[in-house]
Design an enzyme around this catalytic site. Structure first.
Site, short mmCIF file in Angstrom:
data_model
loop_
_atom_site.label_atom_id
_atom_site.label_comp_id
_atom_site.label_asym_id
_atom_site.label_seq_id
_atom_site.Cartn_x
_atom_site.Cartn_y
_atom_site.Cartn_z
CG HIS A 85 -1.67 1.12 1.67
ND1 HIS A 85 -1.49 1.99 2.57
CD2 HIS A 85 -2.58 1.65 0.72
CE1 HIS A 85 -2.40 2.89 2.18
NE2 HIS A 85 -3.13 2.98 1.10
CD GLU A 97 -2.78 2.46 -3.55
OE1 GLU A 97 -3.37 3.78 -3.55
OE2 GLU A 97 -3.17 1.84 -3.04
CD GLU A 147 -4.90 5.55 3.10
OE1 GLU A 147 -5.66 4.54 2.37
OE2 GLU A 147 -3.79 5.65 2.72
#
Length: 452
Positions: A68, A71, A148
């Site tokens: 992640h 990404e 996040e």
């Protein structure tokens, strides 16, 4: 098209017509890059996705969360583009671009007008092949990802879902959070993420899918040119990476009950069991079972818990699947004082499917719901692009709308009851977040099936 179309890794070219006269073509380049397109008559836009068959389940203990993390970093600049250049490329033409990290893959995608497809190919190819993973940007993005994760931790629904996966799947890699944890993100190094990038973003790992207004030959030419500009060796012969082994590892339940105490107004409850793998031939049966139990406003859970008793606003069931495993879960959000009653009702409805099966009317209604939803979803090129990607990465076969509907028509009431019997016999896990009285769950994980 009749039946599913197999997608052998050693077949260089494949072409066929699917439902609605869309033309599906597939090319496997000598380097192992796989390119699939679905040309939809009358479309004026296209959705493109660059897929890599690496997800959170593939990480090592020293790299949890790095898939992640990577990404995010691929949007931060390449040898020829800044992060702003990447963003402007799509904003200037009204396109949408984003990425998603899942448990078994990562996908970078964009939706654009047909005339802007060459630009999307050029930019996303550059992102995947030539990202810098700049050390300063790495540290900046570390902070973004920690925010996040904090945002997700403030969402009780997200927390319940993560704890539910851990409870059902235990130590299996699929049970880990996709984004890692604050501790693993703080610990992971730029060099570890760089090594992860170089090991998994190779020609033989790459799958490119496009749906909508697309000419396959132009697509292949554009992708080839973009990858050559990045100095990828497309002439060296390589076999595409093998698909995941569908047999998988033995899954042992992590816990029968996981409770996270939070001072919030609602209790969030998820209960369920290990489900079916994506390759299981009973997936259509499970889809109908899920529809009957909790797939809509006419479902048993919705009618019994919300409409008749007013105990919850949101209540539903779901059945995510992966190459070698799956889950079947039931969710409800309710007042903390109603936890025991709601959980018992959820379990009773689950068990009653195994004891008494479904009615002919429920079977007909569920088939209609799933058939209609499948057809409507294909109005969107995003869905078609994703279907191509999952077919190539996970299933190894392409199933169009007609074949999907045929499989739904084969589902029987007896098949649903038998599958429900199997599911309710599996170890049950409950995850709950809120102001929780754990005594409300006492004995509920062992509720016997009602007598037929």
């Amino acid at each position: 098209m009749t039946g599913a179309v197999q997608l052998p890794l050693d077949l260089a070219e494949l072409s066929f017509t699917a439902t609605g006269d869309s033309l599906v073509r597939r090319s496997v380049l000598p380097s192992g890059v796989r390119i699939l397109s679905e040309r939809v008559p009358g479309a004026r836009s296209a959705t493109i996705g660059y897929w890599v068959a690496v997800g959170s389940r593939d990480e090592t203990p020293s790299t949890y969360g790095s898939t992640h993390f990577l990404e995010h970093l691929l949007f931060k600049g390449t040898t020829t583009r800044t992060a702003l250049d990447i963003a402007v490329s799509f904003d200037a033409v009204g396109g949408d671009h984003n990425a998603m990290t899942a448990k078994e893959y990562t996908c970078y995608y964009a939706k654009i007008r047909d005339q802007d497809l060459p630009m999307a190919i050029d930019v996303i190819s550059d992102m995947l092949t030539s990202s810098l993973l700049d050390r300063d940007e790495f540290e900046t993005e570390r902070g973004v990802i920690l925010e996040e994760l904090a945002m997700a931790d403030d969402d009780p629904g997200d927390v319940t879902s993560e704890r539910f996966f851990e409870a059902v799947l235990g130590d299996h890699a699929l049970g880990r959070p996709i984004g890692g944890s604050p501790e693993t993100i703080q610990a992971v190094s730029r060099d570890a993420v760089w090594d992860h990038y170089r090991a998994n973003y190779r020609a033989q790992d790459l799958v490119i899918t496009v749906a909508g207004a697309v000419d396959h030959d132009e697509l292949v030419a554009g992708v080839t040119a973009a990858l050559r500009r990045a100095e990828w060796n497309l002439d060296a012969a390589a076999t595409p990476v093998s698909r995941r082994n569908a047999s998988g590892d033995l899954i042992e339940r992590g816990s029968p009950l996981v409770v996270v105490q939070r001072p919030i107004e609602q209790a969030n409850i998820l209960l369920g069991v290990e489900g079916l793998a994506a390759s299981d031939p009973r997936r259509s049966t499970l889809a109908v079972l899920n529809s009957v139990l909790g797939g809509g406003m006419s479902s048993r859970l919705f009618q019994e818990i919300r409409e008749k008793r007013g105990l919850a606003y949101s209540v539903y069931s779901f059945s995510p699947s992966y190459s070698d495993a799956g889950l079947f879960g039931i969710y409800a959000g309710c007042s903390p004082s109603k936890i025991g009653q709601v959980t018992e009702l959820m379990l009773n409805e689950f068990h009653s499917l195994a004891a008494t099966g479904v009615t002919a009317d429920e079977l007909r209604r569920a088939n209609g719901q799933l058939s209609g939803a499948s057809a409507l979803a294909l109005e969107d090129s995003d869905t078609r692009m994703s279907r191509l990607g999952r077919a190539e990465l996970t299933m190894g076969e392409y199933v169009d709308l007609d074949e999907s509907l045929r499989r739904l028509d084969l589902v029987t009431a007896d098949g649903i009851r038998e599958l429900a019997e199997e599911l309710v016999s599996r170890p049950l896990s409950v995850a709950a977040v809120g102001t929780i009285d754990e005594n409300a769950f006492e004995g509920l994980t062992e509720v016997p099936a009602p007598a037929a």
